[in-house]
Enzyme design. Structure first.
Site, PDB file in Angstrom:
ATOM      1  N   LYS A  70       7.459  75.192  35.453  1.00 16.58           N
ATOM      2  CA  LYS A  70       6.246  75.912  34.890  1.00 16.58           C
ATOM      3  C   LYS A  70       6.686  76.664  33.561  1.00 16.58           C
ATOM      4  O   LYS A  70       5.757  76.634  32.596  1.00 16.58           O
ATOM      5  CB  LYS A  70       5.937  77.146  35.610  1.00 16.58           C
ATOM      6  CG  LYS A  70       5.234  76.537  36.929  1.00 16.58           C
ATOM      7  CD  LYS A  70       4.593  77.564  37.942  1.00 16.58           C
ATOM      8  CE  LYS A  70       3.933  76.949  38.896  1.00 16.58           C
ATOM      9  NZ  LYS A  70       2.881  77.989  39.532  1.00 16.58           N
ATOM     10  N   HIS A 100      -4.140  82.634  47.002  1.00 16.65           N
ATOM     11  CA  HIS A 100      -3.809  81.750  45.926  1.00 16.65           C
ATOM     12  C   HIS A 100      -3.789  80.350  46.248  1.00 16.65           C
ATOM     13  O   HIS A 100      -3.622  79.376  45.297  1.00 16.65           O
ATOM     14  CB  HIS A 100      -2.545  82.003  45.027  1.00 16.65           C
ATOM     15  CG  HIS A 100      -2.102  83.503  44.811  1.00 16.65           C
ATOM     16  ND1 HIS A 100      -3.201  84.258  43.858  1.00 16.65           N
ATOM     17  CD2 HIS A 100      -1.363  84.251  44.946  1.00 16.65           C
ATOM     18  CE1 HIS A 100      -2.867  85.405  43.715  1.00 16.65           C
ATOM     19  NE2 HIS A 100      -1.704  85.382  44.382  1.00 16.65           N
ATOM     20  N   ARG A 109      -0.033  64.833  39.946  1.00 17.05           N
ATOM     21  CA  ARG A 109      -0.332  64.015  41.260  1.00 17.05           C
ATOM     22  C   ARG A 109      -1.732  64.073  41.449  1.00 17.05           C
ATOM     23  O   ARG A 109      -2.565  64.635  40.905  1.00 17.05           O
ATOM     24  CB  ARG A 109       0.485  64.649  42.582  1.00 17.05           C
ATOM     25  CG  ARG A 109       0.171  66.027  42.756  1.00 17.05           C
ATOM     26  CD  ARG A 109       0.594  66.706  43.757  1.00 17.05           C
ATOM     27  NE  ARG A 109       0.438  68.310  43.540  1.00 17.05           N
ATOM     28  CZ  ARG A 109      -0.416  68.894  43.916  1.00 17.05           C
ATOM     29  NH1 ARG A 109      -1.883  68.433  44.077  1.00 17.05           N
ATOM     30  NH2 ARG A 109      -0.467  70.329  43.806  1.00 17.05           N
TER      31      ARG A 109
HETATM   32  P1  ADP Z   1       0.779  77.455  42.326  1.00 13.40           P
HETATM   33  O1  ADP Z   1       1.354  76.251  41.423  1.00 13.40           O
HETATM   34  O2  ADP Z   1       1.642  77.965  43.238  1.00 13.40           O
HETATM   35  O3  ADP Z   1      -0.649  76.667  42.983  1.00 13.40           O
HETATM   36  P2  ADP Z   1      -0.617  78.555  40.013  1.00 13.40           P
HETATM   37  O4  ADP Z   1       0.119  79.027  38.786  1.00 13.40           O
HETATM   38  O5  ADP Z   1      -1.593  77.331  39.821  1.00 13.40           O
HETATM   39  O6  ADP Z   1       0.204  78.608  41.353  1.00 13.40           O
HETATM   40  O7  ADP Z   1      -1.608  79.719  40.402  1.00 13.40           O
HETATM   41  C1  ADP Z   1      -2.443  79.742  41.463  1.00 13.40           C
HETATM   42  C2  ADP Z   1      -3.409  80.640  41.420  1.00 13.40           C
HETATM   43  O8  ADP Z   1      -2.875  81.989  41.453  1.00 13.40           O
HETATM   44  C3  ADP Z   1      -4.421  80.753  40.584  1.00 13.40           C
HETATM   45  O9  ADP Z   1      -5.493  79.770  40.991  1.00 13.40           O
HETATM   46  C4  ADP Z   1      -4.796  82.032  40.467  1.00 13.40           C
HETATM   47  O10 ADP Z   1      -5.844  82.496  41.449  1.00 13.40           O
HETATM   48  C5  ADP Z   1      -3.526  82.865  40.867  1.00 13.40           C
HETATM   49  N1  ADP Z   1      -3.070  83.125  39.688  1.00 13.40           N
HETATM   50  C6  ADP Z   1      -1.862  82.504  38.945  1.00 13.40           C
HETATM   51  N2  ADP Z   1      -1.564  83.210  37.909  1.00 13.40           N
HETATM   52  C7  ADP Z   1      -2.392  84.037  37.493  1.00 13.40           C
HETATM   53  C8  ADP Z   1      -2.382  85.221  36.637  1.00 13.40           C
HETATM   54  N3  ADP Z   1      -1.671  85.072  35.541  1.00 13.40           N
HETATM   55  N4  ADP Z   1      -3.327  86.086  36.643  1.00 13.40           N
HETATM   56  C9  ADP Z   1      -4.268  86.209  37.747  1.00 13.40           C
HETATM   57  N5  ADP Z   1      -4.157  85.340  38.793  1.00 13.40           N
HETATM   58  C10 ADP Z   1      -3.437  84.215  38.772  1.00 13.40           C
END
Ligand code: ADP
Length: 502
Positions: free
Chosen positions: A116, A235, A292
């Site tokens: 990331k 999440h 993916r």
């Molecule tokens: P993963 O790869 O574990 O799925 P992501 O970075 O895609 O993690 O984030 C998953 C979820 O977490 C997002 O859809 C959101 O709901 C929450 N999230 C992630 N980063 C933030 C942020 N900076 N502020 C608020 N919510 C966040």
């Protein structure tokens, strides 16, 4: 085109891939753990290879065993599904060494986007707006605190190697930062074998909006519109839909262009998803790219009429994309509910076990991507998702109405499940109005209340059933004291016979 494909996965996604292979007249090979011996994907595949053991670590993550199985069966490609080996470049590189095609993007793209911190840096360099924060290879506590203050609390501490909604920690106040930072580091190390964490501004009540991209090996990149996945729990996505009620034509074009730019920046060459968060002001920021097939791909398939698995296979075989950007049309609306063997009334605890009864919905605009059947035992070892129910309608209202009808038709016996919880979500006025954000479930505790109409209705139905049963059995008992219980038909036939007629 490939002759035989091994699916290095299980459950509904393995079944989904097998279905596509059948459509394409390609042979399929399943792999299965001890616990999955009776799984649907094993029954449907042309061939199946046993991987001894139960845990994912012992079985579906054993790249070398899977490669060996592929070679023994003469498979010329491996489809990884999602999760497990799908984003592990060590595995895709080994496939290449063994002369087996990995159905997914090149290792460079996965490495760039899988980390990331790297992904944020690449996107920033490409001029893509990213969630405010920082990207450091490794940051110590002192500098992290300085950065957090600069970004402004609340902040989100995230594992660089994180995924699946895990490895995130919200820090609201400066005085919580130190302990949160060391906890986040040790959690990241434990869960992902990599202690690096980074910081992002925590966006309050954002919407999760993601764009599906498809890129071939000839350098063509297109987007297939967005999906909204704001209904989440911890999440993790619970309901997804396409298109997003918050995206108009102009924003769709802008997001699509950013997603294509992201794909180009890493020489992407498969189907993939670029995720964004939209804040309450409507500003959109890059979150991450998933390299993916996405769980929620069916909603995009519904509104575009495209088969994303087929696309993925064709791209891996070196074919050009079957559609040009200008040919992609978005028709109607689709919504998907993830059906889980879990108990919403008890903190969503998993509910593995025997499915004693199963009646699945169908009819116009309904699709159930399932990995189970009546008599199947949901194992304790894996994610308890049992199916993905998706619907299509000409409008958002219609696809939601169909989903409510389909959920009403869905009957699962023997295990706890979240069908009723989905119904409450879909019937909620705020959901129907499209007023979504990632805190929706937390903000609506009434979704868990057992003291509502549905519950009362259920109690009334059960009470009526008990009364009818009692009435019937008591009359049968009364009857049996006089003479043996005989059906009306039999009695009538006997009366006729006694009269000597036929
Ligand atoms: P993963 O790869 O574990 O799925 P992501 O970075 O895609 O993690 O984030 C998953 C979820 O977490 C997002 O859809 C959101 O709901 C929450 N999230 C992630 N980063 C933030 C942020 N900076 N502020 C608020 N919510 C966040």
């Amino acid at each position: 085109m490939f002759k035989k494909v091994l699916i290095a996965n299980r459950g509904e996604i393995a079944v989904r891939v097998i279905r596509c292979l059948r459509d394409m007249n390609i042979q399929s090979v399943a792999v299965f753990s001890d616990a999955d011996r009776d799984s649907l994907h094993v029954r449907w595949a042309d061939q199946a290879v046993h991987l001894p053991g139960n845990t994912a670590q012992e079985t579906y993550l054993q790249g070398e065993l899977i490669l060996k199985a592929a070679k023994r069966c003469g498979a010329d490609a491996i489809h990884p599904g999602y999760g497990f080996l799908s984003e592990q470049t060590e595995f895709s590189k080994r496939c290449a060494e063994e002369g087996i095609t990995f159905i997914g993007p090149n290792a460079f793209a996965v490495d760039q986007m899988g980390d990331k911190v790297t992904a944020r840096a690449v996107m920033k360099a490409a001029g893509v707006p990213v969630v405010p924060g920082g990207e450091w290879d490794d940051i110590d506590l002192g500098s992290a605190k300085v950065e957090a203050k600069k970004i402004g609390f609340p902040v989100m501490l995230k594992a660089a190697a994180g995924g699946g909604g895990k490895g995130m920690r919200l820090v609201r106040e400066e005085n919580q930062f130190e302990s949160a930072f060391s906890q986040a580091q040790s959690e990241a190390l434990g869960a992902f074998g990599d202690s690096r964490v980074y910081l992002e501004k925590y966006l309050e009540r954002p919407r999760h909006i993601e764009v599906q991209v498809a890129s071939d090996k000839l350098g063509t990149h297109i987007h297939l519109g967005e999906r909204e996945c704001s209904i989440q729990r911890r999440h993790q996505k619970v309901i997804e839909e396409a298109p997003s009620p918050a995206v108009n034509g102009e924003l769709r074009k802008r997001l699509g262009a950013i997603a294509v730019q992201a794909a180009k920046a890493v020489n992407y060459d498969s189907v993939g998803t670029v995720e964004f968060l939209m804040d309450e002001q409507g500003d959109v920021y890059f979150l991450e790219m998933n390299t993916r097939l996405q769980v929620e791909h069916p909603v995009t398939e519904w509104i575009t009429g495209l088969d994303l698995v087929r696309m993925q296979i064709e791209i891996a075989a070196g074919l050009p994309l079957s559609v040009a950007q200008d040919d992609v049309r978005f028709v109607g609306h689709s919504v998907e509910c993830r059906i889980y063997a879990e108990d919403p009334q008890h903190k969503f605890r998993p509910s593995p076990g025997l499915i004693t009864f199963l009646s699945t919905p169908s009819g116009p605009g309904v699709r159930d991507d399932s990995g189970v059947y009546q008599g199947y035992e949901v194992p304790i070892y894996y994610d308890p998702m049992i199916s993905k129910l998706s619907t299509w309608g000409a409008t958002r209202e219609e696809s939601i109405a169909r989903m409510i009808r389909a959920l009403d038709e869905y009957k699962i016996g023997g295990i706890a499940h979240n069908v009723e919880f989905h119904l409450r979500l879909l019937r909620h006025a705020d959901f129907q109005a499209g007023a979504l954000n990632t805190s929706f479930i937390d903000e609506h505790p009434e979704l868990f209340s057992t003291n509502d109409c549905d519950h009362n209705e259920q109690v009334a139905v059960i009470a009526a059933a008990i009364k009818t049963f009692r009435d019937k059995t008591s009359s049968a008992i009364a009857f049996s004291t006089d003479q043996p219980a005989t059906s009306e038909w039999k009695s009538a036939a006997r009366r006729e016979a006694a009269r000597g007629t036929h």
